[in-house]
Write a protein that holds these residues in place. Structure first.
Motif, mmCIF file in Angstrom:
data_model
loop_
_atom_site.group_PDB
_atom_site.id
_atom_site.type_symbol
_atom_site.label_atom_id
_atom_site.label_comp_id
_atom_site.label_asym_id
_atom_site.label_seq_id
_atom_site.Cartn_x
_atom_site.Cartn_y
_atom_site.Cartn_z
ATOM 1 N N PRO A 229 7.205 13.094 6.158
ATOM 2 C CA PRO A 229 8.457 12.352 6.347
ATOM 3 C C PRO A 229 9.652 13.242 6.015
ATOM 4 C CG PRO A 229 6.939 11.158 4.903
ATOM 5 C CD PRO A 229 6.372 12.520 5.081
ATOM 6 N N PRO A 230 10.844 12.886 6.494
ATOM 7 C CA PRO A 230 12.053 13.618 6.113
ATOM 8 C C PRO A 230 12.196 13.682 4.592
ATOM 9 C CG PRO A 230 12.531 12.066 7.872
ATOM 10 C CD PRO A 230 11.137 11.774 7.421
ATOM 11 N N LEU A 231 12.811 14.728 4.095
ATOM 12 C CA LEU A 231 12.915 14.942 2.650
ATOM 13 C C LEU A 231 13.562 13.761 1.933
ATOM 14 C CD1 LEU A 231 12.590 16.722 0.174
ATOM 15 C CD2 LEU A 231 14.755 17.849 0.774
ATOM 16 N N VAL A 232 14.612 13.202 2.519
ATOM 17 C CA VAL A 232 15.306 12.079 1.881
ATOM 18 C C VAL A 232 14.348 10.900 1.692
ATOM 19 C CG1 VAL A 232 17.116 10.356 2.162
ATOM 20 C CG2 VAL A 232 17.589 12.739 2.727
ATOM 21 N N LEU A 233 13.540 10.622 2.710
ATOM 22 C CA LEU A 233 12.590 9.520 2.614
ATOM 23 C C LEU A 233 11.492 9.851 1.616
ATOM 24 C CD1 LEU A 233 11.712 6.763 3.536
ATOM 25 C CD2 LEU A 233 10.508 7.819 5.462
ATOM 26 N N ARG A 234 11.055 11.099 1.569
ATOM 27 C CA ARG A 234 10.038 11.486 0.586
ATOM 28 C C ARG A 234 10.541 11.268 -0.838
ATOM 29 N NH1 ARG A 234 8.334 17.420 2.035
ATOM 30 N NH2 ARG A 234 9.843 17.206 3.731
ATOM 31 N N LEU A 235 11.818 11.576 -1.061
ATOM 32 C CA LEU A 235 12.389 11.383 -2.395
ATOM 33 C C LEU A 235 12.448 9.898 -2.749
ATOM 34 C CD1 LEU A 235 15.271 14.020 -2.305
ATOM 35 C CD2 LEU A 235 13.112 14.161 -3.559
ATOM 36 N N VAL B 43 0.840 -1.199 0.000
ATOM 37 C CA VAL B 43 0.000 0.000 0.000
ATOM 38 C C VAL B 43 0.881 1.257 0.000
ATOM 39 C CG1 VAL B 43 -2.023 -1.079 1.052
ATOM 40 C CG2 VAL B 43 -0.247 -0.099 2.532
ATOM 41 N N ASP B 44 2.086 1.154 -0.563
ATOM 42 C CA ASP B 44 3.001 2.295 -0.636
ATOM 43 C C ASP B 44 2.318 3.504 -1.266
ATOM 44 O OD1 ASP B 44 4.004 -0.372 -1.348
ATOM 45 O OD2 ASP B 44 6.025 0.450 -1.177
ATOM 46 N N GLY B 45 1.605 3.242 -2.369
ATOM 47 C CA GLY B 45 0.979 4.332 -3.101
ATOM 48 C C GLY B 45 -0.141 4.991 -2.332
ATOM 49 N N ILE B 46 -0.909 4.202 -1.580
ATOM 50 C CA ILE B 46 -2.026 4.758 -0.819
ATOM 51 C C ILE B 46 -1.510 5.637 0.314
ATOM 52 C CG2 ILE B 46 -4.084 4.218 0.538
ATOM 53 C CD1 ILE B 46 -4.264 1.569 -0.963
ATOM 54 N N ILE B 47 -0.486 5.159 1.021
ATOM 55 C CA ILE B 47 0.105 5.974 2.083
ATOM 56 C C ILE B 47 0.697 7.255 1.495
ATOM 57 C CG2 ILE B 47 1.875 6.084 3.869
ATOM 58 C CD1 ILE B 47 -0.338 4.231 4.667
ATOM 59 N N TYR B 48 1.360 7.141 0.368
ATOM 60 C CA TYR B 48 1.943 8.307 -0.303
ATOM 61 C C TYR B 48 0.869 9.341 -0.636
ATOM 62 C CZ TYR B 48 4.615 10.938 -3.824
ATOM 63 O OH TYR B 48 5.249 11.919 -4.548
ATOM 64 N N ASP B 49 -0.312 8.872 -1.012
ATOM 65 C CA ASP B 49 -1.396 9.780 -1.386
ATOM 66 C C ASP B 49 -1.964 10.546 -0.193
ATOM 67 O OD1 ASP B 49 -1.145 9.055 -4.018
ATOM 68 O OD2 ASP B 49 -2.729 7.544 -3.955
ATOM 69 N N ASP C 37 7.038 6.280 -8.714
ATOM 70 C CA ASP C 37 7.337 6.312 -10.147
ATOM 71 C C ASP C 37 7.421 4.891 -10.709
ATOM 72 O OD1 ASP C 37 8.293 7.837 -12.611
ATOM 73 O OD2 ASP C 37 10.006 6.504 -12.265
ATOM 74 N N GLN C 38 8.031 3.982 -9.948
ATOM 75 C CA GLN C 38 8.106 2.582 -10.375
ATOM 76 C C GLN C 38 6.702 1.976 -10.487
ATOM 77 O OE1 GLN C 38 10.581 0.777 -7.380
ATOM 78 N NE2 GLN C 38 12.488 1.285 -8.432
ATOM 79 N N ILE C 39 5.856 2.253 -9.500
ATOM 80 C CA ILE C 39 4.485 1.724 -9.514
ATOM 81 C C ILE C 39 3.732 2.255 -10.727
ATOM 82 C CG2 ILE C 39 2.270 1.747 -8.294
ATOM 83 C CD1 ILE C 39 3.841 1.801 -5.669
#
Length: 367
Positions: free
Chosen positions: A63-69, A46-52, A76-78
């Motif tokens: 999240p910290p900028l490095v983790l957001r990147l 559910v990476d994409g759902i949490i990201y949304d 992008d892979q998804i």
């Protein structure tokens, strides 16, 4: 995961799933906290759902900028895999139709279409069903054209096409009781005129009628829960399907389907989880579930098992018996799940092993 982080995880999941809400924190999250959240999101695909959920968070909650990147790179892979899968679906649909087959797309991208951002749903493989004994014709075509495929348990076959896994299925529904087969065939014929069409790559792809799609998706979830478990992505699939179809489906007919298929008691458990943990509005559930129903134990099983049971930390040191399963402590896990779910779907639990064994050792096609 500690209870505090688990609560945050589900807050983020609900915000991303529905596109609304606010994250409530008792104290700021650390970089380690976010690493844990991300690991569980990956385990449950559910990476994409949490990201949304990120656009709905305050700046100091992100999240910290490095983790957001890193997370953005994963999204992008998804997105790229979804785009590739859509290309393959359109290509296969044209090919199968050209040789006279009548394919229906199951699960996958048909479910993704019900999401707020379809390209952020992690996709698995392509699943096809063919009308009019088309399974045998499709298999014959693959063989004659030197497409390497593998006959598998569950009356299916699989192969790789353009780096995308594809499966063909003899049966639409993962309902294993032989006493339900004639009823399920009747349902397929009865709802033929209500089939949906989904535009993918300028092709109109056939999908099941909404009621049958819900029966198919939820029956698939039950099959995996009876065996080694299933992750939150599939539970989110069910929630999004109810959300997008609740005003158009025949709710009484759907309740009858679940009842006659022998899974109504288990459906009550699933519905309570969709409402209480994923935030599906209760008026979008097609019929009420018992007030005193305890579904927490099943939510715990979903939480620990992760994506198809591959990440269950409770069994990571268990013994692997390949004749039964490639997962650690396979026999123990199966036995526990049989006991858990027998009271809620007795025929499915009883016939799961029999039918799976038959399809694995006797029911496979051979040349």
């Amino acid at each position: 995961m500690r209870n505090r982080l688990k609560d945050i995880f589900f807050q983020l999941l609900r915000i991303g799933l529905w596109g609304k809400g606010q994250l409530v924190l008792t104290k700021p999250m650390t970089a380690d906290d976010w690493d844990t959240i991300r690991a569980y999101a990956a385990n449950h695909t559910v990476d994409g759902i949490i990201y949304d959920s990120f656009p709905f968070l305050e700046e100091n909650q992100l999240p910290p900028l490095v983790l957001r990147l890193k997370w953005a790179a994963r999204i992008d892979q998804i997105e790229r895999r979804n785009e590739k899968m859509n290309q393959v679906i359109a290509e296969q649909f044209v090919l199968f139709s050209k040789i006279g087959l009548k394919p229906i797309l199951l699960k996958g991208q048909g479910i993704a279409a019900s999401y707020r951002i379809p390209s952020h749903r992690s996709c698995g493989d392509i699943d096809w069903y063919f009308d009019d004994n088309g399974y045998a014709e499709a298999r014959k075509y693959l063989k004659e054209n030197a497409v390497k495929f593998r006959d598998t348990a569950g009356f299916s076959l699989d192969y790789e096409w353009g780096n995308i896994d594809t499966e063909h299925h003899k049966k639409i529904f993962d309902i294993r009781s032989p006493f339900k087969l004639s009823y399920l065939r009747m349902l397929k014929d009865h709802y033929k005129q209500q089939e949906q069409m989904l535009s993918i790559g300028n092709e109109s792809i056939r999908l099941l009628a909404p009621e049958l799609q819900l029966l198919q998706v939820n029956g698939h979830i039950l099959k995996h829960m009876i065996s080694f478990g299933i992750g939150l992505r599939q539970i989110c699939d069910s929630a999004r399907l109810y959300h997008t179809t609740h005003t158009t489906i025949n709710k009484e007919d759907l309740q009858n389907m679940y009842t006659k298929s022998g899974i109504i008691d288990w459906m009550h458990l699933l519905h309570k989880i969709l409402v209480e943990y994923l935030g599906l509005p209760i008026d979008e559930i097609p019929f009420p579930y018992p007030n005193n129903l305890d579904a927490e134990w099943m939510m715990n099983e979903i939480w620990y098992s992760g994506n198809f049971g591959f990440h269950d930390e409770r069994f990571e040191d268990g013994k692997i018996i390949n004749a039964i399963s490639s997962l650690p402590d396979g026999p123990k896990r199966l036995w526990k799940n049989f006991n858990r779910y027998f009271r809620f779907a007795p025929q499915e639990v009883f016939f799961f092993t029999l039918v799976h064994s038959y399809s694995r050792f006797i029911g496979k096609d051979s040349d």
